[in-house]
Design a protein around this motif. Structure first.
Motif, PDB file in Angstrom:
ATOM      1  N   TYR A 261       0.836  -1.206   0.000  1.00 59.67           N
ATOM      2  CA  TYR A 261       0.000   0.000   0.000  1.00 59.67           C
ATOM      3  C   TYR A 261       0.872   1.257   0.000  1.00 59.67           C
ATOM      4  O   TYR A 261       0.661   2.177  -0.801  1.00 59.67           O
ATOM      5  CB  TYR A 261      -0.926  -0.019   1.211  1.00 59.67           C
ATOM      6  CG  TYR A 261      -1.948   1.097   1.224  1.00 59.67           C
ATOM      7  CD1 TYR A 261      -3.246   0.897   0.778  1.00 59.67           C
ATOM      8  CD2 TYR A 261      -1.608   2.367   1.703  1.00 59.67           C
ATOM      9  CE1 TYR A 261      -4.176   1.923   0.776  1.00 59.67           C
ATOM     10  CE2 TYR A 261      -2.529   3.401   1.715  1.00 59.67           C
ATOM     11  CZ  TYR A 261      -3.815   3.173   1.257  1.00 59.67           C
ATOM     12  OH  TYR A 261      -4.726   4.192   1.265  1.00 59.67           O
ATOM     13  N   SER A 283      -7.187  -8.518   1.816  1.00 59.32           N
ATOM     14  CA  SER A 283      -8.004  -7.304   1.883  1.00 59.32           C
ATOM     15  C   SER A 283      -7.211  -6.055   1.539  1.00 59.32           C
ATOM     16  O   SER A 283      -7.725  -5.132   0.902  1.00 59.32           O
ATOM     17  CB  SER A 283      -8.627  -7.170   3.283  1.00 59.32           C
ATOM     18  OG  SER A 283      -7.621  -7.139   4.276  1.00 59.32           O
ATOM     19  N   ASN A 284      -5.932  -5.999   1.938  1.00 58.61           N
ATOM     20  CA  ASN A 284      -5.121  -4.821   1.617  1.00 58.61           C
ATOM     21  C   ASN A 284      -4.844  -4.720   0.127  1.00 58.61           C
ATOM     22  O   ASN A 284      -4.769  -3.616  -0.425  1.00 58.61           O
ATOM     23  CB  ASN A 284      -3.821  -4.839   2.419  1.00 58.61           C
ATOM     24  CG  ASN A 284      -3.971  -4.235   3.793  1.00 58.61           C
ATOM     25  OD1 ASN A 284      -3.933  -3.025   3.954  1.00 58.61           O
ATOM     26  ND2 ASN A 284      -4.178  -5.074   4.787  1.00 58.61           N
ATOM     27  N   CYS A 287      -7.885  -3.226  -1.362  1.00 57.05           N
ATOM     28  CA  CYS A 287      -7.938  -1.787  -1.074  1.00 57.05           C
ATOM     29  C   CYS A 287      -7.007  -0.998  -1.990  1.00 57.05           C
ATOM     30  O   CYS A 287      -7.338   0.098  -2.437  1.00 57.05           O
ATOM     31  CB  CYS A 287      -7.570  -1.533   0.386  1.00 57.05           C
ATOM     32  SG  CYS A 287      -8.818  -2.114   1.544  1.00 57.05           S
ATOM     33  N   ASN A 291      -8.276   1.865  -4.779  1.00 55.79           N
ATOM     34  CA  ASN A 291      -7.677   3.194  -4.917  1.00 55.79           C
ATOM     35  C   ASN A 291      -7.170   3.422  -6.342  1.00 55.79           C
ATOM     36  O   ASN A 291      -7.205   4.551  -6.847  1.00 55.79           O
ATOM     37  CB  ASN A 291      -6.533   3.363  -3.912  1.00 55.79           C
ATOM     38  CG  ASN A 291      -7.030   3.712  -2.525  1.00 55.79           C
ATOM     39  OD1 ASN A 291      -7.361   4.850  -2.238  1.00 55.79           O
ATOM     40  ND2 ASN A 291      -7.100   2.718  -1.655  1.00 55.79           N
ATOM     41  N   PHE A 297     -10.077   4.928  -0.664  1.00 58.93           N
ATOM     42  CA  PHE A 297     -10.439   3.823   0.233  1.00 58.93           C
ATOM     43  C   PHE A 297      -9.357   3.694   1.299  1.00 58.93           C
ATOM     44  O   PHE A 297      -8.167   3.870   1.005  1.00 58.93           O
ATOM     45  CB  PHE A 297     -10.545   2.526  -0.575  1.00 58.93           C
ATOM     46  CG  PHE A 297     -11.567   1.563  -0.035  1.00 58.93           C
ATOM     47  CD1 PHE A 297     -12.914   1.786  -0.229  1.00 58.93           C
ATOM     48  CD2 PHE A 297     -11.180   0.441   0.672  1.00 58.93           C
ATOM     49  CE1 PHE A 297     -13.873   0.900   0.256  1.00 58.93           C
ATOM     50  CE2 PHE A 297     -12.127  -0.457   1.161  1.00 58.93           C
ATOM     51  CZ  PHE A 297     -13.470  -0.220   0.951  1.00 58.93           C
ATOM     52  N   SER A 299      -6.835   2.192   4.459  1.00 58.45           N
ATOM     53  CA  SER A 299      -5.921   1.064   4.603  1.00 58.45           C
ATOM     54  C   SER A 299      -5.884   0.660   6.068  1.00 58.45           C
ATOM     55  O   SER A 299      -6.684   1.114   6.881  1.00 58.45           O
ATOM     56  CB  SER A 299      -4.523   1.458   4.134  1.00 58.45           C
ATOM     57  OG  SER A 299      -4.025   2.508   4.951  1.00 58.45           O
ATOM     58  N   CYS A 303      -9.245  -1.552   6.507  1.00 60.03           N
ATOM     59  CA  CYS A 303      -9.270  -2.345   5.280  1.00 60.03           C
ATOM     60  C   CYS A 303      -9.145  -3.839   5.573  1.00 60.03           C
ATOM     61  O   CYS A 303      -8.843  -4.615   4.692  1.00 60.03           O
ATOM     62  CB  CYS A 303      -8.152  -1.906   4.344  1.00 60.03           C
ATOM     63  SG  CYS A 303      -8.423  -2.450   2.645  1.00 60.03           S
ATOM     64  N   SER A 304      -9.349  -4.249   6.797  1.00 62.28           N
ATOM     65  CA  SER A 304      -9.353  -5.673   7.123  1.00 62.28           C
ATOM     66  C   SER A 304     -10.607  -6.315   6.542  1.00 62.28           C
ATOM     67  O   SER A 304     -11.569  -5.635   6.191  1.00 62.28           O
ATOM     68  CB  SER A 304      -9.325  -5.858   8.637  1.00 62.28           C
ATOM     69  OG  SER A 304     -10.515  -5.339   9.217  1.00 62.28           O
ATOM     70  N   LEU A 308     -14.227  -4.626   5.748  1.00 59.65           N
ATOM     71  CA  LEU A 308     -14.440  -4.407   4.317  1.00 59.65           C
ATOM     72  C   LEU A 308     -15.913  -4.179   3.990  1.00 59.65           C
ATOM     73  O   LEU A 308     -16.266  -3.277   3.227  1.00 59.65           O
ATOM     74  CB  LEU A 308     -13.905  -5.607   3.531  1.00 59.65           C
ATOM     75  CG  LEU A 308     -13.782  -5.435   2.015  1.00 59.65           C
ATOM     76  CD1 LEU A 308     -12.847  -4.289   1.684  1.00 59.65           C
ATOM     77  CD2 LEU A 308     -13.290  -6.729   1.375  1.00 59.65           C
ATOM     78  N   ASN A 311     -17.108  -0.631   4.923  1.00 56.01           N
ATOM     79  CA  ASN A 311     -16.575   0.419   4.060  1.00 56.01           C
ATOM     80  C   ASN A 311     -17.151   0.366   2.648  1.00 56.01           C
ATOM     81  O   ASN A 311     -17.255   1.396   1.982  1.00 56.01           O
ATOM     82  CB  ASN A 311     -15.054   0.333   4.013  1.00 56.01           C
ATOM     83  CG  ASN A 311     -14.407   0.921   5.251  1.00 56.01           C
ATOM     84  OD1 ASN A 311     -14.432   2.121   5.475  1.00 56.01           O
ATOM     85  ND2 ASN A 311     -13.869   0.057   6.101  1.00 56.01           N
TER      86      ASN A 311
END
Length: 347
Positions: A261, A283-284, A287, A291, A297, A299, A303-304, A308, A311
């Motif tokens: 990220y 998940s990361n 994310c 983006n 979005f 992190s 962003c787990s 998720l 969000n």
């Protein structure tokens, strides 16, 4: 402590008992003092025959003593008579040392019972949390096994040991389609580290396309699907995930999950420009690619996989989130499949 009436409160009843004992002492001591004074007055009258006043005063005092001696009996009799009609009188009537001790023992027993119930409730919550964690671990393990199985089956179908993730994206960001494209049967995901766990000591996909990969699309374990309202963003999402799977500098590790990220952010989240070994999680990675589509979005914790769903659903202008219904559900490139334990993107 559960109190139904004033009389069931040991502290209140003990106060009433204290008042009763003080009254008893007064009604005993005062008559004795008056009797003593009467004796003194009588002696004075004997030695002084002319002093009639001492005799009169002594007679008054003996009368007061007799009256005071009968006051407790009168009060207790009166309280007993009205105890059926007055709660205060009833409390006064039953206020004894034995009753106070009995109430104190009862209250202590109720307090201990409440503490034991709280302890049991905490223990049940702890066991429930352990069971949920165990279920989460088992679900994740099963999802990883399913992904590995799908990948192996794809390799067998191809008749070679070539990894299914070795392919060229069907388009670039310049010529991204402006319409939804039906799935091609593959899934892009960050699965696990090369040693089969969430952690390893080597950044990047050091076993080549085993950590960030594109296995055959598998249908089990998902709970929701999120689709971009804009098909261009959906196709950009798929392109980003394809490129991440193709880039061997991108691996999987739970401890270094933000290194992709942070590095991709330098290049507007274009993962094709990543040239140093970095790591991510399922998940990361999703994310990062969200983006890349131009959608802001978060992190880290936000962003787990657990966060998720929240969000995605709160960005209803960007995503349409639906419950995943299984194999018969129509899916398109760029659809985000997820559960509480894993996530991937349809290609």
């Amino acid at each position: 402590m559960h109190i139904l009436t004033v009389c069931d409160n040991s502290s209140m009843l003990n106060t009433i008992l204290f008042i009763k004992n003080i009254m008893k002492i007064i009604f005993i001591v005062v008559p004795l003092v008056l009797a003593l004074l009467f004796t003194i007055d009588l002696a004075k009258n004997v030695f002084s025959k002319d002093d009639k006043d001492n005799l009169k005063l002594g007679i008054k005092r003996i009368i007061y003593s007799i009256v005071l001696m009968f006051v407790p009996l009168i009060v207790e009799t009166f309280m007993s008579m009205i105890s059926d009609y007055s709660k205060v009188a009833k409390c006064y009537d039953i206020a004894t040392e034995q009753k106070v001790l009995a109430l104190q023992k009862k209250e202590e027993a109720e307090y201990e019972k409440k503490k034991e119930e709280e302890r049991k409730a905490k223990e049940e919550e702890r066991q429930k949390a352990e069971e949920e964690k165990k279920a989460d671990d088992e679900a994740r393990k099963k999802a990883e096994e399913d992904a590995e199985k799908s990948q192996q089956e794809a390799a067998q179908d191809a008749g070679a040991n070539k990894e299914t993730s070795e392919y060229t994206p069907i388009y670039t960001k310049v010529d991204v389609p402006s319409k939804y494209i039906k799935k091609n049967g593959l899934l892009a995901e960050a699965g696990n580290s090369s040693n089969g766990t969430m952690f390893d000591n080597n950044p990047g996909d050091w076993k080549i396309k085993s950590e960030v990969r594109t296995p055959n699309l598998y249908y089990g374990g998902w709970t929701h699907v999120a689709r971009f309202n804009d098909p261009i963003k959906a196709n950009l999402m798929a392109l980003c995930m394809e490129s991440a799977a193709k880039n061997n500098h991108i691996g999987y590790d739970g401890n270094r999950r933000l290194t992709l990220y942070n590095e991709a952010k330098k290049y507007d989240f274009d993962v094709t420009k990543i040239t140093k070994n970095v790591d991510t999680t399922c998940s990361n990675l999703v994310c990062v690619c969200i983006n890349y589509t131009g959608t802001s979005f978060p992190s880290e914790a936000a962003c787990s996989t657990g966060m998720l769903h929240r969000n995605l659903t709160k960005r209803s202008n960007t995503f349409a989130v639906k419950t995943y219904t299984g194999r018969g559900m129509t899916l398109y490139r760029g659809d985000i499949l997820y559960s509480g334990h894993h996530t991937g993107v349809v290609l």
